[in-house]
Design a protein around this motif. Structure first.
Motif, PDB file in Angstrom:
ATOM      1  N   PRO A 133     120.872  27.793 -10.059  1.00  0.00           N
ATOM      2  CA  PRO A 133     120.308  28.240 -11.338  1.00  0.00           C
ATOM      3  C   PRO A 133     119.810  27.085 -12.199  1.00  0.00           C
ATOM      4  N   ASN A 134     119.856  25.868 -11.676  1.00  0.00           N
ATOM      5  CA  ASN A 134     119.589  24.693 -12.515  1.00  0.00           C
ATOM      6  C   ASN A 134     118.107  24.477 -12.790  1.00  0.00           C
ATOM      7  N   TYR A 171     119.875  32.813 -15.431  1.00  0.00           N
ATOM      8  CA  TYR A 171     119.872  32.322 -14.048  1.00  0.00           C
ATOM      9  C   TYR A 171     118.474  31.915 -13.572  1.00  0.00           C
ATOM     10  N   GLY A 172     117.430  32.260 -14.334  1.00  0.00           N
ATOM     11  CA  GLY A 172     116.057  31.969 -13.900  1.00  0.00           C
ATOM     12  C   GLY A 172     115.742  30.489 -14.105  1.00  0.00           C
ATOM     13  N   ARG A 173     115.858  29.730 -13.048  1.00  0.00           N
ATOM     14  CA  ARG A 173     115.709  28.262 -13.179  1.00  0.00           C
ATOM     15  C   ARG A 173     114.297  27.862 -13.595  1.00  0.00           C
ATOM     16  N   THR A 174     113.302  28.708 -13.273  1.00  0.00           N
ATOM     17  CA  THR A 174     111.926  28.304 -13.595  1.00  0.00           C
ATOM     18  C   THR A 174     111.723  28.221 -15.106  1.00  0.00           C
ATOM     19  N   VAL A 175     112.375  29.127 -15.858  1.00  0.00           N
ATOM     20  CA  VAL A 175     112.185  29.090 -17.320  1.00  0.00           C
ATOM     21  C   VAL A 175     112.939  27.914 -17.946  1.00  0.00           C
ATOM     22  N   HIS A 176     114.006  27.463 -17.277  1.00  0.00           N
ATOM     23  CA  HIS A 176     114.714  26.277 -17.799  1.00  0.00           C
ATOM     24  C   HIS A 176     113.791  25.056 -17.697  1.00  0.00           C
ATOM     25  N   SER A 177     113.218  24.877 -16.498  1.00  0.00           N
ATOM     26  CA  SER A 177     112.362  23.700 -16.284  1.00  0.00           C
ATOM     27  C   SER A 177     111.084  23.791 -17.121  1.00  0.00           C
ATOM     28  N   LEU A 178     110.469  24.986 -17.166  1.00  0.00           N
ATOM     29  CA  LEU A 178     109.221  25.118 -17.921  1.00  0.00           C
ATOM     30  C   LEU A 178     109.453  24.870 -19.415  1.00  0.00           C
ATOM     31  N   GLU A 197     123.616  38.961 -22.487  1.00  0.00           N
ATOM     32  CA  GLU A 197     124.427  38.381 -21.400  1.00  0.00           C
ATOM     33  C   GLU A 197     123.586  37.459 -20.501  1.00  0.00           C
ATOM     34  N   LEU A 198     122.270  37.612 -20.555  1.00  0.00           N
ATOM     35  CA  LEU A 198     121.387  36.806 -19.697  1.00  0.00           C
ATOM     36  C   LEU A 198     120.483  35.907 -20.543  1.00  0.00           C
ATOM     37  N   ALA A 199     121.024  35.465 -21.685  1.00  0.00           N
ATOM     38  CA  ALA A 199     120.227  34.648 -22.615  1.00  0.00           C
ATOM     39  C   ALA A 199     119.986  33.245 -22.051  1.00  0.00           C
ATOM     40  N   MET A 200     118.970  32.604 -22.569  1.00  0.00           N
ATOM     41  CA  MET A 200     118.671  31.213 -22.204  1.00  0.00           C
ATOM     42  C   MET A 200     119.912  30.345 -22.482  1.00  0.00           C
ATOM     43  N   PRO A 201     120.284  29.442 -21.544  1.00  0.00           N
ATOM     44  CA  PRO A 201     121.461  28.594 -21.786  1.00  0.00           C
ATOM     45  C   PRO A 201     121.327  27.778 -23.078  1.00  0.00           C
ATOM     46  N   ASP A 202     122.477  27.537 -23.699  1.00  0.00           N
ATOM     47  CA  ASP A 202     122.493  26.819 -24.981  1.00  0.00           C
ATOM     48  C   ASP A 202     121.824  25.445 -24.890  1.00  0.00           C
TER      49      ASP A 202
END
Ligand code: CP
Length: 330
Positions: A133-134, A171-178, A197-202
């Motif tokens: 998920p990273n 869990y959507g790793r693409t939105v973390h990187s983008l 429950e599926l919010a963007m990580p802090d």
């Protein structure tokens, strides 16, 4: 020589606007080779180790084809069961061995930071094709490249744009990187739409806030899309949930179809999705009735993935200025 030659590409945090521009300039140079208008053998004799320990269609095949289009060969390993990792071999040992057989390695693995751990044992550049998920840095680069191209049709740039990200932002790793790539730009408005429950990580939200961008967090799709320039949808990443039942609670919560798009979006809002989209009836986050809509950019994203991955191979292997020298008849 660029900063990329001989280097791993593990996270978007390694990049800045200059290095992103370098990648995009090389990606643009790849267009005639990707379209088979020209042919180059610049990587003749080189071998890509393409290691995919999680399912993939686009990333795995486009890494392989990108290397082939530059004249190189691809040696592929798919699935944990076919590797001695399943016998308890460490990522370090695996990397030590496989990096003797390859000139560059692309790797996807289900665990966060596993590709970094592998890279510590590798003697050749390693490119992260998604670590749990990273992060998914090459997807984020192709997404940013696509956003830039799509917005240019309306005379816009990335600075000042509004992006709505929808779905499984945890869990959507693409939105973390983008998100982290977008943080490098100016005055972005983020609207993050997901079940709480599926919010963007802090840590991603902190990056957005620390970079001074506007951010709206909501569980409501309708009413929050009307000013979005980019609508970026994601699938519920069921493989990361503790159980299928848990994932099922969230499937189908957010759906975009022609009717919803027409009612709630601007007429030129660009629709993006990293794919795969889950087209099963209980999910169907992006309906087929938008397939021929001119704003649907999902297949242009996948096309751009080939250019970005060709560019990354050329840069990590230091041949980005030699494409023409090794041209041969089509
Ligand atoms: N976007 C993406 O990573 O697709 P695959 O899982 O098919 O590689």
């Amino acid at each position: 020589m660029t900063q990329f030659e001989g280097s791993h590409i593990l996270s978007v945090s390694q990049l800045d606007l200059d290095s992103i521009n370098t990648i995009f300039n090389v990606a643009n140079k790849m267009t005639p080779y990707a379209l088979r208008e020209k042919r180059t053998k610049v990587l003749e004799g080189a071998i890509l180790g393409n290691l995919f320990f999680e399912p993939s269609t686009r990333t795995r095949v486009s890494f392989g084809c990108a290397f082939n289009l530059l004249g190189g060969h691809v040696r592929e390993t798919t699935g944990m069961a076919s590797s001695s990792l399943s016998k308890g071999e460490s990522l370090y040992d695996t990397a030590r061995v496989l990096s003797t057989y390859s000139d560059v390695i692309a790797m996807r693995h289900p665990d966060a930071y596993s590709v970094k751990e592998f890279a510590e044992g590798s003697r050749v550049p390693v490119i992260n094709g998604g670590d749990g998920p990273n992060e998914h840095p090459t997807q984020a680069l192709l997404d940013l490249f696509t956003i830039k191209k799509e917005l240019s049709h309306s005379g816009m740039g990335i600075d000042g744009m509004h992006i709505a990200m929808v779905g499984d932002l945890k869990y959507g790793r693409t939105v973390h990187s983008l998100s982290r790539l977008l943080c490098m730009h100016k005055d972005i408005k983020f609207t993050l739409i997901s079940p709480s429950e599926l919010a963007m990580p802090d840590y991603v939200i902190a990056d957005i806030e620390n970079a001074g961008h506007k951010i709206t967090i909501t569980e409501q799709l309708e009413g929050n899309l009307h000013n979005a320039d980019i609508l970026y949808l994601t699938r519920i990443q069921e493989e990361r949930f503790p159980s299928q039942e848990e994932a099922n609670k969230y499937r189908g919560k957010f759906r975009l179809n022609h009717n919803i798009y027409t009612q709630h979006c601007k007429s030129n809002t660009v629709i993006m999705h990293p794919l795969p989209r889950d087209s099963r009836a209980q999910a169907n986050e992006l309906d087929n009735d938008l397939n021929s809509h001119p704003s649907l950019a999902i297949f242009r994203q996948a096309d751009n993935g080939l250019l970005i991955r060709m560019a990354l191979f050329a840069l990590t292997l230091g041949v980005e200025d030699q494409l023409e020298k090794y041209e041969c008849p089509v």
